[in-house]
Design a protein around this motif. Structure first.
Motif, PDB file in Angstrom:
ATOM      1  N   TYR A 141       0.805  -1.223   0.000  1.00  0.00           N
ATOM      2  CA  TYR A 141       0.000   0.000   0.000  1.00  0.00           C
ATOM      3  C   TYR A 141       0.841   1.278   0.000  1.00  0.00           C
ATOM      4  O   TYR A 141       0.569   2.195  -0.785  1.00  0.00           O
ATOM      5  CB  TYR A 141      -0.971  -0.023   1.183  1.00  0.00           C
ATOM      6  N   PRO A 142       1.883   1.396   0.848  1.00  0.00           N
ATOM      7  CA  PRO A 142       2.701   2.617   0.758  1.00  0.00           C
ATOM      8  C   PRO A 142       3.388   2.768  -0.590  1.00  0.00           C
ATOM      9  O   PRO A 142       3.545   3.893  -1.086  1.00  0.00           O
ATOM     10  CB  PRO A 142       3.721   2.460   1.896  1.00  0.00           C
ATOM     11  N   MET A 143       3.791   1.647  -1.208  1.00  0.00           N
ATOM     12  CA  MET A 143       4.414   1.742  -2.533  1.00  0.00           C
ATOM     13  C   MET A 143       3.423   2.234  -3.577  1.00  0.00           C
ATOM     14  O   MET A 143       3.765   3.045  -4.445  1.00  0.00           O
ATOM     15  CB  MET A 143       4.979   0.376  -2.945  1.00  0.00           C
ATOM     16  N   GLU A 144       2.181   1.749  -3.489  1.00  0.00           N
ATOM     17  CA  GLU A 144       1.155   2.215  -4.426  1.00  0.00           C
ATOM     18  C   GLU A 144       0.884   3.703  -4.243  1.00  0.00           C
ATOM     19  O   GLU A 144       0.724   4.444  -5.223  1.00  0.00           O
ATOM     20  CB  GLU A 144      -0.135   1.412  -4.226  1.00  0.00           C
ATOM     21  N   LEU A 145       0.851   4.152  -2.996  1.00  0.00           N
ATOM     22  CA  LEU A 145       0.626   5.570  -2.724  1.00  0.00           C
ATOM     23  C   LEU A 145       1.749   6.428  -3.301  1.00  0.00           C
ATOM     24  O   LEU A 145       1.497   7.488  -3.904  1.00  0.00           O
ATOM     25  CB  LEU A 145       0.512   5.810  -1.212  1.00  0.00           C
ATOM     26  N   ILE A 146       2.999   5.987  -3.118  1.00  0.00           N
ATOM     27  CA  ILE A 146       4.135   6.756  -3.637  1.00  0.00           C
ATOM     28  C   ILE A 146       4.115   6.774  -5.161  1.00  0.00           C
ATOM     29  O   ILE A 146       4.325   7.820  -5.787  1.00  0.00           O
ATOM     30  CB  ILE A 146       5.464   6.151  -3.121  1.00  0.00           C
ATOM     31  N   ALA A 147       3.832   5.614  -5.780  1.00  0.00           N
ATOM     32  CA  ALA A 147       3.784   5.541  -7.241  1.00  0.00           C
ATOM     33  C   ALA A 147       2.673   6.441  -7.794  1.00  0.00           C
ATOM     34  O   ALA A 147       2.888   7.186  -8.767  1.00  0.00           O
ATOM     35  CB  ALA A 147       3.565   4.099  -7.688  1.00  0.00           C
ATOM     36  N   ASP A 148       1.499   6.386  -7.177  1.00  0.00           N
ATOM     37  CA  ASP A 148       0.381   7.233  -7.625  1.00  0.00           C
ATOM     38  C   ASP A 148       0.706   8.708  -7.442  1.00  0.00           C
ATOM     39  O   ASP A 148       0.338   9.551  -8.275  1.00  0.00           O
ATOM     40  CB  ASP A 148      -0.894   6.880  -6.850  1.00  0.00           C
ATOM     41  N   VAL A 183      13.104   4.852  -7.900  1.00  0.00           N
ATOM     42  CA  VAL A 183      13.843   4.389  -6.732  1.00  0.00           C
ATOM     43  C   VAL A 183      13.101   4.697  -5.442  1.00  0.00           C
ATOM     44  O   VAL A 183      13.010   3.863  -4.540  1.00  0.00           O
ATOM     45  CB  VAL A 183      15.251   5.015  -6.709  1.00  0.00           C
ATOM     46  N   ILE A 184      12.551   5.906  -5.331  1.00  0.00           N
ATOM     47  CA  ILE A 184      11.890   6.319  -4.085  1.00  0.00           C
ATOM     48  C   ILE A 184      10.689   5.429  -3.772  1.00  0.00           C
ATOM     49  O   ILE A 184      10.353   5.212  -2.606  1.00  0.00           O
ATOM     50  CB  ILE A 184      11.478   7.801  -4.168  1.00  0.00           C
ATOM     51  N   VAL A 185      10.076   4.874  -4.809  1.00  0.00           N
ATOM     52  CA  VAL A 185       8.917   4.016  -4.589  1.00  0.00           C
ATOM     53  C   VAL A 185       9.291   2.774  -3.775  1.00  0.00           C
ATOM     54  O   VAL A 185       8.427   2.151  -3.146  1.00  0.00           O
ATOM     55  CB  VAL A 185       8.292   3.613  -5.944  1.00  0.00           C
TER      56      VAL A 185
END
Length: 703
Positions: A304-311, A344-346
């Motif tokens: 979920y945090p990765m999806e938030l960062i990507a979005d 990378v940040i994702v």
């Protein structure tokens, strides 16, 4: 920050020295290297009750002032050399209240150097729990120095310790622990007269260590050597006599001041736990289970945090494309820099989870047990038990792990450890693996709760450890040495993790990853964007003219824009370069775009993700920004129409990154540690050959 007083923290390993450092300094600290050596130094600042600021220097842990490694030699160099920029005004000796007899040897040596000393009696809560009674007042009186009972883990007694630091200039110099002059009276007097010294123990230490002390001139060192021969000085005999005298002093001190309950025959809780955790069979099963759980968590908890960062990055890119005027600068910012960083940040959530687990395992004392269990296995492949520490540390980063090989005294063991440590899967490989695994491995559970993607990641980590062990076994027969290695390690008692320390470790590692990787990625993204946005000659003009012809008027606008962008990318400087190297990498299943990423990521492995993000952003539609994973998933081979990233290609890439030496920092630190370009050249060559061979085999077996 300007400090009013400099304080050095000194103590044995596992006494809570680093914990006390963190409590005293909080986030107000920095990490660097001691001057002239590749040993980590930690310096922080602490505000004292009287308003002054103390600079706190955390010196490496050591059991004695007689060093057995480069780390330990730093302690005496800093304490004895008054011209050293880190020379302290005050030394805080951290003693483990549950293990005073061993800790007091180092105290008695430092105290005899006549630097003002405060004793921090740590782990008092554990001592009380064990029924140990310490008469702190009498203990302080007999030592002749302030003694402050503390519990660094619980932050108890810290204000009292700061108050004691405030009164450091009012502390009288402590009495000698032993009669040092009786050990080598004539030599001590001669050295004292020769160098104009007023401290007999300092003179004795110079006799022992003059060959390795950089603050002595060659002439002074030679003169001390002459005096040793003149007075028939034997260093080992003198050390033995000194140690016996010091333990006589320690025994008398503890007899008067410490009362312990009669626990003869009682087994400690740590020993009971160790019977299970270090069992020759169940110990390894449990370790493997912990690894599996850790890598399952990396995938499942970070979703979920990765999806938030990507979005969030997609939204930023879309917004900037609509807000900013169309042009090269906008494209450079959005399609170059931001696209590269997003790749990378994702992955920060996954890296944070990895470092959190590693920190917890270290903090509880379990990681020490892992090194103990692996000792026998390491010896069979030609390594020292101490090699386990760098190999396990390689999960985080190879650079500090290679630096930590200085604790391995045997040359052959140390060189083999240096040569194989980069094979262990580090945090820089994690973004590459997770991206590729997410592309081709289904996100579903097998056997009820095992996630397939987590199993694949676990497999890559285990594969890296096995590879390192196999390569070490090969080097065992290549490198020759008559030295015998040994492994002595103290197992700390089990403790609950300090969650503030875990949080701080995660913060520091993530910050370091973002800053180090980010700076490289920004530089590479700018260069790559220029190479991908411009081409030689008038190729781009010819492409524009081609698509202005009437047969393309009926083509969908979005598709037309995508076709133009694809053809321009292929004819750009980056595309031309990619096509040049494509024949070499085509047997591995890679196209020219992947080839560009392989080259750019030789600076740092994680640049692969940023490169793919930049390439597919330059090749994409400004009105339809997507995450790099979605773009790579949709990528098609123009000749076959099949997906570019098939199962075979993805695992071929992972095999390449598992072996290839794609880290400029690691090459630099290997050169610095070995003092020769020969070893990093050999390392780069053998790892590149292994990477190509493994990738070739994986692709042709799986396609």
């Amino acid at each position: 920050m300007k400090a009013d007083i400099r304080v050095a923290l000194v103590g044995n390993p596992n006494t809570g020295k680093s914990t006390l450092f963190n409590v005293l300094t909080g986030l107000n600290q920095k990490i660097g290297n001691f001057p002239g050596v590749t040993v980590d130094k930690k310096v922080g600042y602490s505000k004292l009750p009287d308003g002054r600021v103390a600079e706190i220097v955390d010196l490496p842990g050591t059991y004695s002032l007689y060093p057995k490694s480069q780390d330990e030699s730093i302690v005496f160099s800093v304490l004895a050399d008054r011209a050293n920029p880190l020379s302290p005004d005050l030394v805080i000796i951290i003693l483990d209240a549950t293990n005073l007899k061993r800790n007091l040897l180092l105290y008695s040596q430092v105290a005899d150097l006549k630097i003002p000393v405060i004793v921090a009696l740590n782990m008092m809560d554990l001592a009380k729990k064990a029924g140990t009674i310490i008469d702190v007042s009498l203990f302080s009186k007999n030592l002749g120095v302030p003694v402050v009972p503390i519990s660094a883990r619980k932050a108890e007694g810290i204000e009292q310790l700061k108050t004691a630091i405030s009164y450091a200039n009012k502390i009288a110099l402590q009495e000698d622990s032993i009669d040092v002059r009786s050990i080598a009276p004539q030599l001590i007097e001669s050295i004292s007269n020769e160098l104009d010294l007023d401290n007999p123990y300092f003179a004795l230490q110079l006799a022992h260590q003059h060959e390795t002390l950089k603050f002595l001139s060659a002439k002074q060192s030679d003169r001390i050597e002459e005096l040793e021969k003149e007075h028939s000085f034997h260093s080992q005999k003198a050390q033995g006599a000194e140690t016996i005298a010091r333990y006589n002093f320690i025994n008398d001190l503890l007899y008067d001041t410490v009362k312990k309950p009669d626990t003869a025959g009682d087994e400690t809780t740590s020993n009971k736990i160790d019977k299970v955790l270090t069992h020759k069979i169940f110990g390894f099963v449990l370790f493997f289970a912990i690894l599996m759980f850790m890598f399952q968590a990396i995938f499942s908890w970070a979703v979920y945090p990765m999806e938030l960062i990507a979005d969030a990055f997609v939204w930023v890119q879309n917004t900037l494309h609509h807000v900013l005027p169309t042009g090269p600068l906008t494209s450079l910012l959005v399609d170059g820099i931001i696209a590269g960083l997003s790749g990378v940040i994702v992955f920060i959530p996954q890296i944070a989870i990895l470092f959190a687990f590693i920190s917890i395992l270290e903090d509880t004392g379990y990681m020490s047990r892992v090194t103990f269990m692996m000792d026998k296995l390491m010896r069979k492949v030609g390594l020292n038990g101490k090699s386990v520490v760098p190999l396990i540390g390689g999960f985080a980063c190879a650079v500090p792990s290679i630096m930590s090989t200085r604790t391995i005294e045997n040359w052959k063991d140390r060189m083999i450890t240096i040569m194989v440590t980069p094979l262990v899967t580090c945090s820089a490989r994690l973004p590459v693996y997770t991206l590729l695994i997410a592309l081709v491995v289904p996100n579903k559970n097998v056997w009820w709760f095992f996630n397939l993607q987590g199993l694949a990641l676990t497999g890559m980590y285990v594969f890296s450890l096995v590879s390192a062990v196999v390569v070490a076994w090969v080097f065992k027969f290549i490198l020759k040495s008559r030295e015998r290695g040994y492994f002595i390690m103290e197992l700390p008692v089990y403790r609950l993790p300090r969650w503030n320390n875990v949080a701080y470790a995660v913060y520091e590692r993530c910050k370091s990853f973002v800053l180090n990787a980010g700076s490289v990625i920004i530089a590479v993204s700018i260069v790559l964007w220029v190479m991908a946005s411009y081409g030689p000659g008038n190729r781009f003009e010819k492409i524009d003219q081609k698509y202005q012809q009437s047969q393309y008027k009926t083509v969908n606008a979005d598709q037309l824009q995508k076709d133009i962008a694809s053809e321009k990318l292929e004819n750009s400087y980056a595309g031309v370069f990619g096509h040049v190297i494509e024949p070499v990498i085509r047997p591995l299943g890679f196209d020219w775009k992947i080839g560009i990423a392989l080259i750019t990521s030789f600076a740092a492995r994680e640049v692969f993700v940023g490169t793919m993000a930049t390439i597919y952003s330059v090749n994409g539609n400004a009105d339809n920004m997507q995450s790099v994973q979605q773009k790579m998933h949709q990528a098609k081979n123009t000749q076959t129409g099949q997906p570019v990233f098939t199962f075979a290609v993805a695992f071929s890439l992972m095999m390449f990154y598992a072996f290839a030496m794609q880290c400029a920092s690691t090459i630099a630190v290997v050169y610095r540690e070995t003092k020769s370009w020969r070893w990093p050249a050999i390392q780069f060559a053998y790892m590149t050959v292994l990477a190509y061979a493994a990738s070739f085999v994986a692709y042709h077996l799986l396609r």
